[in-house]
Each structure stands twice: as C-alpha cells, then as structure tokens.
Scaffold this motif. Structure first.
Motif, PDB file in Angstrom:
ATOM      1  N   ALA A   1       8.052   5.768  -2.324  1.00  0.00           N
ATOM      2  CA  ALA A   1       6.890   4.930  -2.025  1.00  0.00           C
ATOM      3  C   ALA A   1       6.269   4.370  -3.307  1.00  0.00           C
ATOM      4  CB  ALA A   1       5.859   5.736  -1.244  1.00  0.00           C
ATOM      5  N   TYR A   2       6.238   5.182  -4.352  1.00  0.00           N
ATOM      6  CA  TYR A   2       5.685   4.721  -5.634  1.00  0.00           C
ATOM      7  C   TYR A   2       6.541   3.596  -6.215  1.00  0.00           C
ATOM      8  CZ  TYR A   2       4.832   4.764 -10.683  1.00  0.00           C
ATOM      9  OH  TYR A   2       4.583   4.382 -11.997  1.00  0.00           O
TER      10      TYR A   2
ATOM     11  N   MET B   1       0.853  -1.178   0.000  1.00  0.00           N
ATOM     12  CA  MET B   1       0.000   0.000   0.000  1.00  0.00           C
ATOM     13  C   MET B   1       0.895   1.235   0.000  1.00  0.00           C
ATOM     14  SD  MET B   1      -2.881   0.993   2.857  1.00  0.00           S
ATOM     15  CE  MET B   1      -4.166   2.201   2.532  1.00  0.00           C
ATOM     16  N   SER B   2       0.539   2.230  -0.780  1.00  0.00           N
ATOM     17  CA  SER B   2       1.298   3.485  -0.799  1.00  0.00           C
ATOM     18  C   SER B   2       0.415   4.593  -0.247  1.00  0.00           C
ATOM     19  CB  SER B   2       1.759   3.821  -2.217  1.00  0.00           C
ATOM     20  OG  SER B   2       0.686   3.809  -3.127  1.00  0.00           O
ATOM     21  N   VAL B   3       0.953   5.324   0.733  1.00  0.00           N
ATOM     22  CA  VAL B   3       0.194   6.337   1.452  1.00  0.00           C
ATOM     23  C   VAL B   3       1.040   7.595   1.583  1.00  0.00           C
ATOM     24  CG1 VAL B   3      -0.984   6.900   3.616  1.00  0.00           C
ATOM     25  CG2 VAL B   3      -0.963   4.535   2.794  1.00  0.00           C
ATOM     26  N   THR B   4       0.424   8.735   1.384  1.00  0.00           N
ATOM     27  CA  THR B   4       1.088   9.999   1.663  1.00  0.00           C
ATOM     28  C   THR B   4       0.076  10.977   2.227  1.00  0.00           C
ATOM     29  OG1 THR B   4       2.538  11.731   0.774  1.00  0.00           O
ATOM     30  CG2 THR B   4       0.714  11.006  -0.636  1.00  0.00           C
ATOM     31  N   ALA B   5       0.603  12.036   2.836  1.00  0.00           N
ATOM     32  CA  ALA B   5      -0.236  13.120   3.347  1.00  0.00           C
ATOM     33  C   ALA B   5       0.277  14.403   2.697  1.00  0.00           C
ATOM     34  CB  ALA B   5      -0.153  13.205   4.869  1.00  0.00           C
TER      35      ALA B   5
ATOM     36  N   LEU C   1       1.486  10.269  -8.010  1.00  0.00           N
ATOM     37  CA  LEU C   1       0.539  10.592  -6.936  1.00  0.00           C
ATOM     38  C   LEU C   1      -0.833   9.987  -7.196  1.00  0.00           C
ATOM     39  CD1 LEU C   1       1.428  14.343  -6.248  1.00  0.00           C
ATOM     40  CD2 LEU C   1       2.101  12.337  -4.909  1.00  0.00           C
ATOM     41  N   ASN C   2      -1.225   9.955  -8.454  1.00  0.00           N
ATOM     42  CA  ASN C   2      -2.549   9.414  -8.776  1.00  0.00           C
ATOM     43  C   ASN C   2      -2.586   7.891  -8.759  1.00  0.00           C
ATOM     44  OD1 ASN C   2      -4.180  11.708  -8.976  1.00  0.00           O
ATOM     45  ND2 ASN C   2      -3.425  12.181 -11.021  1.00  0.00           N
ATOM     46  N   GLN C   3      -1.439   7.246  -8.539  1.00  0.00           N
ATOM     47  CA  GLN C   3      -1.420   5.793  -8.343  1.00  0.00           C
ATOM     48  C   GLN C   3      -1.404   5.418  -6.869  1.00  0.00           C
ATOM     49  OE1 GLN C   3      -1.823   4.248 -11.323  1.00  0.00           O
ATOM     50  NE2 GLN C   3      -1.676   6.376 -12.007  1.00  0.00           N
ATOM     51  N   PHE C   4      -1.289   6.411  -5.981  1.00  0.00           N
ATOM     52  CA  PHE C   4      -1.235   6.098  -4.552  1.00  0.00           C
ATOM     53  C   PHE C   4      -2.573   5.537  -4.082  1.00  0.00           C
ATOM     54  CE2 PHE C   4       2.824   7.806  -4.321  1.00  0.00           C
ATOM     55  CZ  PHE C   4       3.305   7.859  -3.019  1.00  0.00           C
TER      56      PHE C   4
END
Length: 284
Positions: free
Chosen positions: A194-195, A52-56, A75-78
């Motif tokens: 992360a990606y 899982m890829s997560v960012t804030a 970012l749009n694949q997160f």
C-alpha cells in the motif's frame, strides 16, 4: 453528510462520529477513529478518485514498525491507521484519553466499506491471496451486497515483482474502474504494498489482513466474547500454533512492556518517523 449517517429521524439523537486524529502509540501514529468516520474518509476519497493508504493495525502490526525503522517510516506515512486490535484501542485510551468504545476491526471494516461502496456505486478491486480465496471471497461479497461492483481480482504472485510487472499491475487496477482496492497480503507485506503503490493508484488502498480468508470461509474467526476481551490472538494461535506461537508469545509481552514505559514517559515520548526505505520491495 456521512455516507453511513443515521437516517431514521431528524428528531433522534445523531450518531457521534469520532475522529480525533493521530496519536503516538510506541512511536507510530494511530488514528483514534470509529467505523463511521473511517468509512466516510475512504468513500470520500474513492468518489473523488484520490489516492489514500489505509491499514488496520493490531499488536503485531504495531510491533513490526517498532522493530524496523524503515517500516515505521512507511506506517507513519499512511493516511489512516485504524486501531484493529483491542489492545491498540486500549493503548489509545490509556495514553491519550481518547475514550474509544470500540476498535476498527479490519474484517468488519471491509464489509462496511463494501456496503457503502455498493450504495455509492463505487467498484472494488481485490488484490492478494490465492485464486481459490478470491473466488470464494468475491462470491460471498456478491451474496451479501448484490449491487456491489467487483471491478477486478488479482491473486498474489507471492514473490517480488519486476518494475514492469508492478507498472502493469497498477495499470490493471487503475483501468478496472474500481474506486477502492482491498489488499490481502498479510502483515507487513500488505502495508509495504500500500505504501509503495499509493502514488501509482488513483484510489484508496485498504490493507485488510486476514479479511479475505475470513470472509471466504477458509479461516475461523474468534468468538465475539474473545474479540471483545482482546483474546483473538489466543484463538488464532490455538488454530495455527506453528505459524503464530512465536509471534504472539514474543510481540505481546514486548507491546505491553513498551506501553508501560511510554505511559511512564521512559520510551516513545514522541512519534518516531523512522528512516525512509532505501529501495522498493515490490512484493505482489
């Protein structure tokens, strides 16, 4: 059952968990979500050993995707993009009527995830920053959550990795026994990491920005009233003017202008996928 559910009494009103899915903010899909729902998603993936890829994302994080088609694609694949900054939360409310009453602030999310990880016997791996920051951060986490298992730490090399180094790092994190990997490389490098590593790690990767330095006691946080009013950028710029003045004085006006144009239907009418990266950057 939510991992942070209200257990005081069945007779009391239940916590309302907000997860309204992704919404277009300047072409980037940002999740209209609250802390409890975000934590449930991450801990569920950790327990299930699912990548899982997560960012804030705050304003700067959103704008890095606006200006770079390849990074916008990343970012749009997160799996989960939380509204870290108050202006991003305000954008979700203004554009999509989400009614969010709070943001999902990366440093706070980090501590909440560590508390939940300790409760669920999920180990964590800390990747990024320096040896000094990692040592202080790990000590702080153990003081706050004695049951938390810190399965491993690895500072950044602050350079591009070779494919062999990347694979060795992935093996180290996977074999550590951790169920969550926190990544503190700064924006946008942590999102790139992360990606690129998502398919190589069987756990959630959480890009948390300055959380390592904040909780290590090496970087001051803005007072709560400044955070509530979306003025954290001003506090940080005052403390690091040479590094941050140009960033904030250019990206903040650009964000507000584009947000107005999106509200008027003149720009960013749809989520823009961007362009798949042509090569891996392998920063670590």
């Amino acid at each position: 059952m939510p991992f942070l559910s209200n257990t005081l009494s069945d007779a009391l009103p239940k916590n309302i968990v907000i997860d309204l899915g992704k919404h277009n903010v300047l072409g980037i899909g940002v999740d209209a979500i609250d802390y409890e729902a975000a934590i449930d998603k991450v801990i569920g993936a950790a327990v299930g050993r699912q990548p899982m890829s997560v960012t804030a994302l705050a304003v700067h994080g959103v704008m890095t995707g606006v200006g770079d088609p390849e990074h916008r694609y990343r970012l749009n694949q997160f799996d989960l993009v939380c509204p870290d900054g108050q202006p991003v939360r305000w954008a979700l409310n203004l554009l999509h009527g989400c009614g969010l009453t709070d943001r999902v602030y990366g440093p706070d999310l980090t501590l909440m995830l560590c508390r939940a990880a300790a409760q669920q016997a999920v180990g964590v791996f800390l990747f990024g920053s320096t040896d000094e920051v990692l040592t202080r951060f790990a000590d702080s986490l153990q003081d706050q959550f004695p049951a938390l298992q810190i399965a491993g730490v690895r500072p950044s090399r602050f350079r591009t990795l070779s494919p062999a180094e990347r694979d060795a790092l992935a093996d180290e994190i996977n074999s550590s026994g951790a169920g969550i990997c926190f990544v503190g490389l700064g924006c946008p490098r942590q999102e790139v990491f992360a990606y690129e590593m998502r398919s190589r790690l069987n756990m959630p990767l959480i890009a948390v920005g300055a959380a390592f330095a904040f909780h290590a006691g090496m970087l001051a946080q803005a007072p709560p009233w400044m955070q509530r009013h979306g003025l954290e950028w001003l506090f940080r710029m005052a403390h690091e003017p040479r590094r941050l003045a140009k960033r904030y004085l250019t990206t903040n006006p650009a964000f507000v202008t584009r947000l107005a144009f999106q509200k008027l239907g003149l720009m960013h009418r749809q989520q823009e996928q961007g362009r798949p990266p042509q090569r891996e950057l392998l920063f670590g």
